[in-house]
Scaffold this motif. Structure first.
Motif: not given
Length: 105
Positions: A1-4
């Motif tokens: 999972m990637i969060e920005f």
């Protein structure tokens, strides 16, 4: 999972850092030693970074994170120096700001 996620305090700090060289140019004269201007820019960058994090801590009701404040100060200083030498100095914007008020008399 990637969060920005970019904290608003960091965005404000970087935006302020883009105008810090102009502010330093406005409040100093052309005869001011470049070292004094550099120190003024470093101090204003540190204040920007530390106050940005303080504002974020007060707004969010969290603990003040000195590490983030110092990192934001470093980012502000590097951005300000980059803007000065990369954009403002080559285009002559710094000289124009320093000449404001000199011809009025």
């Amino acid at each position: 999972m990637i969060e920005f996620v970019v904290p608003p305090a960091l965005i404000i700090g970087v935006l302020v850092a883009t105008v810090l060289p102009l502010l330093v140019g406005l409040v100093t004269s052309t005869i001011t030693h470049p070292g004094k201007r550099a120190v003024l820019l470093a101090v204003l960058s540190a204040v920007t970074g530390l106050l940005s994090e303080l504002g974020a801590a007060l707004t969010d009701g969290t603990t003040y994170n000195l590490g983030i404040g110092l990192l934001t100060a470093l980012a502000a200083f590097l951005t300000a120096v980059g803007m000065h030498f990369g954009l403002y100095k080559p285009t002559g914007t710094d000289k124009k700001l320093q000449s404001i008020g000199r011809h009025a008399a």
